[in-house]
Design a protein around this motif. Sequence first.
Motif, PDB file in Angstrom:
ATOM      1  N   ARG A  30      11.225 -16.626   4.106  1.00 41.80           N
ATOM      2  CA  ARG A  30      10.229 -15.561   4.176  1.00 41.80           C
ATOM      3  C   ARG A  30      10.140 -14.896   2.804  1.00 41.80           C
ATOM      4  NH1 ARG A  30      12.836 -12.012   8.908  1.00 41.80           N
ATOM      5  NH2 ARG A  30      13.434 -13.698  10.252  1.00 41.80           N
ATOM      6  N   ALA A  31       8.922 -14.716   2.325  1.00 46.18           N
ATOM      7  CA  ALA A  31       8.735 -13.995   1.068  1.00 46.18           C
ATOM      8  C   ALA A  31       8.991 -12.516   1.304  1.00 46.18           C
ATOM      9  CB  ALA A  31       7.328 -14.216   0.537  1.00 46.18           C
ATOM     10  N   LEU A  32       9.619 -11.865   0.354  1.00 44.32           N
ATOM     11  CA  LEU A  32       9.865 -10.426   0.449  1.00 44.32           C
ATOM     12  C   LEU A  32       8.704  -9.679  -0.187  1.00 44.32           C
ATOM     13  CD1 LEU A  32      13.623 -10.006  -0.518  1.00 44.32           C
ATOM     14  CD2 LEU A  32      12.594  -9.739   1.718  1.00 44.32           C
ATOM     15  N   GLU A  33       8.318  -8.594   0.450  1.00 47.57           N
ATOM     16  CA  GLU A  33       7.283  -7.748  -0.124  1.00 47.57           C
ATOM     17  C   GLU A  33       7.919  -6.928  -1.235  1.00 47.57           C
ATOM     18  OE1 GLU A  33       4.745  -4.108   1.535  1.00 47.57           O
ATOM     19  OE2 GLU A  33       4.451  -5.982   2.639  1.00 47.57           O
ATOM     20  N   LYS A  34       7.276  -6.947  -2.388  1.00 50.77           N
ATOM     21  CA  LYS A  34       7.815  -6.240  -3.547  1.00 50.77           C
ATOM     22  C   LYS A  34       7.744  -4.732  -3.320  1.00 50.77           C
ATOM     23  CE  LYS A  34       7.228  -5.850  -8.511  1.00 50.77           C
ATOM     24  NZ  LYS A  34       6.408  -6.199  -9.656  1.00 50.77           N
ATOM     25  N   GLU A  35       8.843  -4.046  -3.594  1.00 51.78           N
ATOM     26  CA  GLU A  35       8.892  -2.592  -3.477  1.00 51.78           C
ATOM     27  C   GLU A  35       8.085  -1.976  -4.613  1.00 51.78           C
ATOM     28  OE1 GLU A  35      10.364  -0.235  -1.371  1.00 51.78           O
ATOM     29  OE2 GLU A  35      10.605  -1.943  -0.035  1.00 51.78           O
ATOM     30  N   ILE A  36       7.258  -1.027  -4.284  1.00 52.69           N
ATOM     31  CA  ILE A  36       6.460  -0.351  -5.297  1.00 52.69           C
ATOM     32  C   ILE A  36       7.117   0.993  -5.598  1.00 52.69           C
ATOM     33  CG2 ILE A  36       4.198   0.632  -5.825  1.00 52.69           C
ATOM     34  CD1 ILE A  36       3.023  -1.518  -3.962  1.00 52.69           C
ATOM     35  N   PRO A  37       7.483   1.213  -6.861  1.00 59.10           N
ATOM     36  CA  PRO A  37       8.150   2.474  -7.218  1.00 59.10           C
ATOM     37  C   PRO A  37       7.264   3.689  -6.936  1.00 59.10           C
ATOM     38  CG  PRO A  37       8.345   0.859  -8.995  1.00 59.10           C
ATOM     39  CD  PRO A  37       7.373   0.304  -8.001  1.00 59.10           C
ATOM     40  N   ARG A  80      -2.173   8.977  -1.845  1.00 59.24           N
ATOM     41  CA  ARG A  80      -1.011   8.107  -2.133  1.00 59.24           C
ATOM     42  C   ARG A  80      -1.132   6.790  -1.364  1.00 59.24           C
ATOM     43  NH1 ARG A  80       3.165   9.695  -4.649  1.00 59.24           N
ATOM     44  NH2 ARG A  80       4.693   8.625  -3.380  1.00 59.24           N
ATOM     45  N   ASP A  81      -1.626   6.846  -0.130  1.00 61.34           N
ATOM     46  CA  ASP A  81      -1.772   5.623   0.676  1.00 61.34           C
ATOM     47  C   ASP A  81      -2.755   4.645   0.038  1.00 61.34           C
ATOM     48  OD1 ASP A  81       0.062   6.506   2.542  1.00 61.34           O
ATOM     49  OD2 ASP A  81      -1.455   7.290   3.925  1.00 61.34           O
ATOM     50  N   VAL A  82      -3.877   5.177  -0.455  1.00 61.66           N
ATOM     51  CA  VAL A  82      -4.886   4.327  -1.111  1.00 61.66           C
ATOM     52  C   VAL A  82      -4.309   3.748  -2.403  1.00 61.66           C
ATOM     53  CG1 VAL A  82      -7.159   4.324  -2.236  1.00 61.66           C
ATOM     54  CG2 VAL A  82      -6.845   5.518  -0.056  1.00 61.66           C
ATOM     55  N   ALA A  83      -3.590   4.562  -3.157  1.00 57.30           N
ATOM     56  CA  ALA A  83      -2.967   4.104  -4.403  1.00 57.30           C
ATOM     57  C   ALA A  83      -1.932   3.017  -4.124  1.00 57.30           C
ATOM     58  CB  ALA A  83      -2.320   5.284  -5.121  1.00 57.30           C
ATOM     59  N   LYS A  84      -1.142   3.227  -3.086  1.00 54.45           N
ATOM     60  CA  LYS A  84      -0.112   2.236  -2.740  1.00 54.45           C
ATOM     61  C   LYS A  84      -0.756   0.909  -2.335  1.00 54.45           C
ATOM     62  CE  LYS A  84       4.062   1.660   0.027  1.00 54.45           C
ATOM     63  NZ  LYS A  84       4.994   2.314   0.960  1.00 54.45           N
ATOM     64  N   GLN A  85      -1.828   0.969  -1.554  1.00 61.15           N
ATOM     65  CA  GLN A  85      -2.517  -0.252  -1.133  1.00 61.15           C
ATOM     66  C   GLN A  85      -3.094  -0.988  -2.341  1.00 61.15           C
ATOM     67  OE1 GLN A  85      -2.422  -1.676   1.858  1.00 61.15           O
ATOM     68  NE2 GLN A  85      -3.544  -3.387   0.988  1.00 61.15           N
ATOM     69  N   ALA A  86      -3.673  -0.246  -3.274  1.00 67.10           N
ATOM     70  CA  ALA A  86      -4.226  -0.861  -4.486  1.00 67.10           C
ATOM     71  C   ALA A  86      -3.128  -1.535  -5.304  1.00 67.10           C
ATOM     72  CB  ALA A  86      -4.951   0.185  -5.319  1.00 67.10           C
ATOM     73  N   LEU A  87      -1.971  -0.909  -5.385  1.00 66.02           N
ATOM     74  CA  LEU A  87      -0.839  -1.506  -6.109  1.00 66.02           C
ATOM     75  C   LEU A  87      -0.341  -2.773  -5.414  1.00 66.02           C
ATOM     76  CD1 LEU A  87       1.010   1.722  -7.202  1.00 66.02           C
ATOM     77  CD2 LEU A  87       0.244  -0.108  -8.730  1.00 66.02           C
ATOM     78  N   LYS A  88      -0.326  -2.770  -4.092  1.00 64.00           N
ATOM     79  CA  LYS A  88       0.070  -3.972  -3.349  1.00 64.00           C
ATOM     80  C   LYS A  88      -0.893  -5.111  -3.641  1.00 64.00           C
ATOM     81  CE  LYS A  88       2.505  -2.069   0.644  1.00 64.00           C
ATOM     82  NZ  LYS A  88       2.516  -1.940   2.103  1.00 64.00           N
ATOM     83  N   GLU A  89      -2.195  -4.801  -3.595  1.00 65.59           N
ATOM     84  CA  GLU A  89      -3.206  -5.823  -3.829  1.00 65.59           C
ATOM     85  C   GLU A  89      -3.171  -6.359  -5.253  1.00 65.59           C
ATOM     86  OE1 GLU A  89      -6.876  -3.999  -2.615  1.00 65.59           O
ATOM     87  OE2 GLU A  89      -6.253  -3.942  -0.495  1.00 65.59           O
ATOM     88  N   SER A  90      -2.752  -5.520  -6.199  1.00 65.48           N
ATOM     89  CA  SER A  90      -2.681  -5.954  -7.600  1.00 65.48           C
ATOM     90  C   SER A  90      -1.282  -6.442  -7.976  1.00 65.48           C
ATOM     91  CB  SER A  90      -3.102  -4.818  -8.526  1.00 65.48           C
ATOM     92  OG  SER A  90      -2.155  -3.774  -8.493  1.00 65.48           O
ATOM     93  N   LYS A  91      -0.427  -6.614  -6.964  1.00 65.10           N
ATOM     94  CA  LYS A  91       0.953  -7.084  -7.161  1.00 65.10           C
ATOM     95  C   LYS A  91       1.718  -6.212  -8.157  1.00 65.10           C
ATOM     96  CE  LYS A  91       0.080 -11.881  -5.906  1.00 65.10           C
ATOM     97  NZ  LYS A  91      -1.316 -11.968  -5.643  1.00 65.10           N
ATOM     98  N   GLY A  92       1.481  -4.884  -8.060  1.00 64.24           N
ATOM     99  CA  GLY A  92       2.224  -3.936  -8.877  1.00 64.24           C
ATOM    100  C   GLY A  92       1.643  -3.686 -10.257  1.00 64.24           C
ATOM    101  N   ASP A  93       0.525  -4.322 -10.596  1.00 60.22           N
ATOM    102  CA  ASP A  93      -0.095  -4.148 -11.908  1.00 60.22           C
ATOM    103  C   ASP A  93      -0.815  -2.794 -11.942  1.00 60.22           C
ATOM    104  OD1 ASP A  93      -1.968  -4.160 -14.075  1.00 60.22           O
ATOM    105  OD2 ASP A  93      -1.772  -6.345 -14.182  1.00 60.22           O
TER     106      ASP A  93
END
Length: 118
Positions: free
Chosen positions: A71-78, A93-106
């Motif tokens: 199973r791939a682990l979901e990367k923790e976003i600081p 914060r929720d929208v920002a977190k989702q955007a970071l997930k979609e951009s793989k932390g970029d």
Amino acid sequence: MFPGMGGRGINPKQLEKQMKALGIDIEEIEDVKEVIIRTGSKEIVFKDAQVSIMNARGMKTYQLVGTPEERALEKEIPEEDITLVATQTNVSRDVAKQALKESKGDLAEAIMKLSENK
């Protein structure tokens, strides 16, 4: 085949006796439910695991037999990254977190994407 066995099968009792003489004990761990090996990017999960411990004069070696499932682990976003993106783009914060997930932390990609949607 082990040398000196003359092509015959190994007698488990003899093997156990020889291992004891060498100071090697093997113990099966009973009622194992699950074994998880976690790396930086994935988990390897054994639900049908059989685990035994070989103790050779104080040095323990664990043997694992079973069917692995990766199973791939979901990367923790600081938290700092979420705060930065939320502040820079004036979103929750929720929208920002989702955007970071979609951009793989970029960070730059997340900020650009959210800024374009306004």
